[in-house]
Design a protein around this motif. Structure first.
Motif, mmCIF file in Angstrom:
data_model
loop_
_atom_site.group_PDB
_atom_site.id
_atom_site.type_symbol
_atom_site.label_atom_id
_atom_site.label_comp_id
_atom_site.label_asym_id
_atom_site.label_seq_id
_atom_site.Cartn_x
_atom_site.Cartn_y
_atom_site.Cartn_z
ATOM 1 N N LEU A 36 -3.289 4.791 2.507
ATOM 2 C CA LEU A 36 -2.514 4.858 3.634
ATOM 3 C C LEU A 36 -2.814 3.728 4.679
ATOM 4 O O LEU A 36 -1.780 3.137 5.426
ATOM 5 C CB LEU A 36 -2.490 5.886 4.264
ATOM 6 N N MET A 37 -3.911 3.139 4.847
ATOM 7 C CA MET A 37 -4.550 2.321 5.677
ATOM 8 C C MET A 37 -3.955 0.892 5.167
ATOM 9 O O MET A 37 -3.356 0.056 6.043
ATOM 10 C CB MET A 37 -5.850 2.172 5.797
ATOM 11 N N GLY A 38 -3.856 0.731 3.988
ATOM 12 C CA GLY A 38 -3.308 -0.544 3.703
ATOM 13 C C GLY A 38 -1.845 -0.550 3.687
ATOM 14 O O GLY A 38 -1.258 -1.402 4.007
ATOM 15 N N LEU A 39 -1.167 0.570 3.645
ATOM 16 C CA LEU A 39 0.256 0.505 3.743
ATOM 17 C C LEU A 39 0.611 0.278 5.217
ATOM 18 O O LEU A 39 1.517 -0.675 5.535
ATOM 19 C CB LEU A 39 0.960 1.818 3.245
ATOM 20 N N ALA A 40 -0.083 0.851 6.293
ATOM 21 C CA ALA A 40 0.128 0.777 7.560
ATOM 22 C C ALA A 40 -0.093 -0.677 7.899
ATOM 23 O O ALA A 40 0.488 -1.587 8.591
ATOM 24 C CB ALA A 40 -0.961 1.483 8.397
ATOM 25 N N GLY A 41 -1.076 -1.343 7.186
ATOM 26 C CA GLY A 41 -1.194 -2.737 7.361
ATOM 27 C C GLY A 41 -0.224 -3.658 6.888
ATOM 28 O O GLY A 41 0.096 -4.704 7.610
ATOM 29 N N ALA A 42 0.286 -3.381 5.866
ATOM 30 C CA ALA A 42 1.064 -4.141 5.342
ATOM 31 C C ALA A 42 2.453 -4.207 6.114
ATOM 32 O O ALA A 42 3.229 -5.186 6.440
ATOM 33 C CB ALA A 42 1.542 -3.817 3.926
ATOM 34 N N HIS A 43 2.869 -2.768 6.482
ATOM 35 C CA HIS A 43 3.930 -2.827 7.315
ATOM 36 C C HIS A 43 3.684 -3.772 8.990
ATOM 37 O O HIS A 43 4.618 -4.080 9.498
ATOM 38 C CB HIS A 43 4.309 -1.275 7.710
ATOM 39 N N PHE A 44 2.328 -3.528 9.202
ATOM 40 C CA PHE A 44 2.156 -4.244 10.538
ATOM 41 C C PHE A 44 2.579 -5.591 10.358
ATOM 42 O O PHE A 44 2.887 -6.370 11.213
ATOM 43 C CB PHE A 44 0.663 -4.098 10.987
ATOM 44 N N LEU A 45 1.941 -6.352 9.165
ATOM 45 C CA LEU A 45 1.890 -7.768 9.188
ATOM 46 C C LEU A 45 3.684 -8.038 8.916
ATOM 47 O O LEU A 45 3.790 -9.211 9.075
ATOM 48 C CB LEU A 45 1.290 -8.116 7.762
ATOM 49 N N LEU A 46 4.426 -7.019 8.323
ATOM 50 C CA LEU A 46 5.791 -7.417 8.230
ATOM 51 C C LEU A 46 6.481 -7.349 9.304
ATOM 52 O O LEU A 46 7.766 -7.561 9.452
ATOM 53 C CB LEU A 46 6.435 -6.398 7.072
ATOM 54 N N GLY A 47 5.842 -6.836 10.498
ATOM 55 C CA GLY A 47 6.603 -6.719 11.828
ATOM 56 C C GLY A 47 7.225 -5.437 11.963
ATOM 57 O O GLY A 47 7.937 -5.067 12.966
#
Length: 159
Positions: A36-47
């Motif tokens: 879940l943390m990784g998914l949040a990070g990926a979404h954050f990087l994608l804007g």
């Protein structure tokens, strides 16, 4: 992991979602939390900061409601501070960082260096926005919270 996020965060979304589903199925709460943390990070990087915030709120709820190790809290609070800064809620960011630091000291846990390198350090932005005195005041309010108070604050709607 770091290079995959930098090179193609969108390409990690499906794998992370599958990892969450699989680990929920087998009952591995720590791996669910990490995914879940990784998914949040990926979404954050994608804007896609709204999705990142939803993932972090979901993660915070799972940690608060289950026996997921509390060692995840400093990482979650740090990531929530990044989202708060993006929303220009620098007071929330500073308080979350204060709580993060208190828990880091109490638990001996710290946000992973990979998160700091990849997503940035929210302290600088919050400090610049609030000024030195304002940042220190809000950081201290966060730092003086108990774990229960920090969790309740993290779960509040930061809108």
């Amino acid at each position: 992991y770091l290079n995959a996020f930098r090179a193609n965060p969108a390409g990690m979304l499906d794998g992370l979602k599958k990892s969450i589903a699989l680990n929920e199925q087998i009952g591995d709460r720590m791996l669910v939390a990490e995914s879940l943390m990784g998914l949040a990070g990926a979404h954050f990087l994608l804007g896609d900061h709204a999705s990142a915030e939803r993932q972090l709120r979901d993660l915070a709820t799972k940690i608060a409601e289950t026996d997921t190790p509390i060692m995840m809290w400093p990482t979650v609070l740090h990531a929530m501070a990044l989202v708060a800064n993006h929303k220009r809620d620098h007071v929330r960011a500073a308080r979350l960082l204060g709580a993060c630091d208190a828990l880091r000291k109490d638990l001996g846990a710290t946000p992973p260096l990979v998160a700091l390198r990849l997503l940035g350090d929210p302290e600088r932005e919050a400090r610049a926005a609030l000024g030195e005195d304002g940042y220190e005041r809000e950081w201290t309010l966060g730092n003086d919270t108990t774990l229960e108070e920090a969790v309740a604050y993290a779960l509040e709607d930061g809108s």
